[in-house]
Design a protein around this motif. Structure first.
Motif, PDB file in Angstrom:
ATOM      1  N   LYS A  93       0.921  -1.159   0.126  1.00 19.73           N
ATOM      2  CA  LYS A  93       0.099  -0.063  -0.156  1.00 19.73           C
ATOM      3  C   LYS A  93       0.979   1.196   0.117  1.00 19.73           C
ATOM      4  O   LYS A  93       0.359   2.213  -0.817  1.00 19.73           O
ATOM      5  CB  LYS A  93      -1.010   0.095   1.207  1.00 19.73           C
ATOM      6  CG  LYS A  93      -2.272  -1.160   0.918  1.00 19.73           C
ATOM      7  CD  LYS A  93      -2.922  -0.720   2.109  1.00 19.73           C
ATOM      8  CE  LYS A  93      -4.516  -1.854   1.698  1.00 19.73           C
ATOM      9  NZ  LYS A  93      -4.329  -3.104   1.283  1.00 19.73           N
ATOM     10  N   ASP A 149      -0.038   4.411  10.501  1.00 20.99           N
ATOM     11  CA  ASP A 149      -1.637   4.072  10.698  1.00 20.99           C
ATOM     12  C   ASP A 149      -1.934   3.972   9.003  1.00 20.99           C
ATOM     13  O   ASP A 149      -1.951   4.902   8.180  1.00 20.99           O
ATOM     14  CB  ASP A 149      -2.072   5.715  10.839  1.00 20.99           C
ATOM     15  CG  ASP A 149      -3.495   5.831  10.811  1.00 20.99           C
ATOM     16  OD1 ASP A 149      -4.400   5.133  10.461  1.00 20.99           O
ATOM     17  OD2 ASP A 149      -4.222   6.945  10.981  1.00 20.99           O
ATOM     18  N   LYS A 198      -4.868   3.860   7.659  1.00 21.16           N
ATOM     19  CA  LYS A 198      -5.994   4.678   7.451  1.00 21.16           C
ATOM     20  C   LYS A 198      -5.108   6.148   6.610  1.00 21.16           C
ATOM     21  O   LYS A 198      -5.871   6.752   5.597  1.00 21.16           O
ATOM     22  CB  LYS A 198      -6.984   5.376   7.893  1.00 21.16           C
ATOM     23  CG  LYS A 198      -7.753   4.219   8.777  1.00 21.16           C
ATOM     24  CD  LYS A 198      -8.686   4.681   9.936  1.00 21.16           C
ATOM     25  CE  LYS A 198      -9.444   3.635  10.469  1.00 21.16           C
ATOM     26  NZ  LYS A 198     -10.143   4.007  11.616  1.00 21.16           N
ATOM     27  N   ALA A 199      -4.071   6.628   7.106  1.00 20.10           N
ATOM     28  CA  ALA A 199      -3.410   7.634   6.567  1.00 20.10           C
ATOM     29  C   ALA A 199      -2.801   7.362   5.297  1.00 20.10           C
ATOM     30  O   ALA A 199      -2.733   8.495   4.467  1.00 20.10           O
ATOM     31  CB  ALA A 199      -2.317   8.193   7.818  1.00 20.10           C
TER      32      ALA A 199
END
Length: 77
Positions: free
Chosen positions: A13, A73, A75-76
């Motif tokens: 990611k 994180d 989500k970050a």
């Protein structure tokens, strides 16, 4: 998901994020021709970052690199 699977997924990611930035910078280089060289250089740098990040996969697989789930994180990203 195992710890290694999580780490490899996270690394992927991160690399994909770098590639997305490279695509954005490529578009900027086309839109802002006065700064084409600048944006193209940034796009190239981001692709190199993606390659560097992906090179960590083998180190994660062999156990020489490890990070916990709380280190970054998701989500970050």
């Amino acid at each position: 998901m195992s710890s290694k699977e999580y780490q490899i997924d996270f690394i992927e990611k991160l690399a994909e994020n770098e590639e997305r930035l490279a695509k954005l910078y490529k578009v900027y280089s086309e839109l802002f021709s006065d700064y084409q060289e600048f944006w193209s250089h940034l796009a190239s740098d981001e692709m190199q970052h993606a390659n560097w990040i992906r090179s960590l996969k083998k180190s994660i697989e062999n156990g020489s690199v490890h990070f916990g789930k709380d280190r970054f994180d998701m989500k970050a990203i």
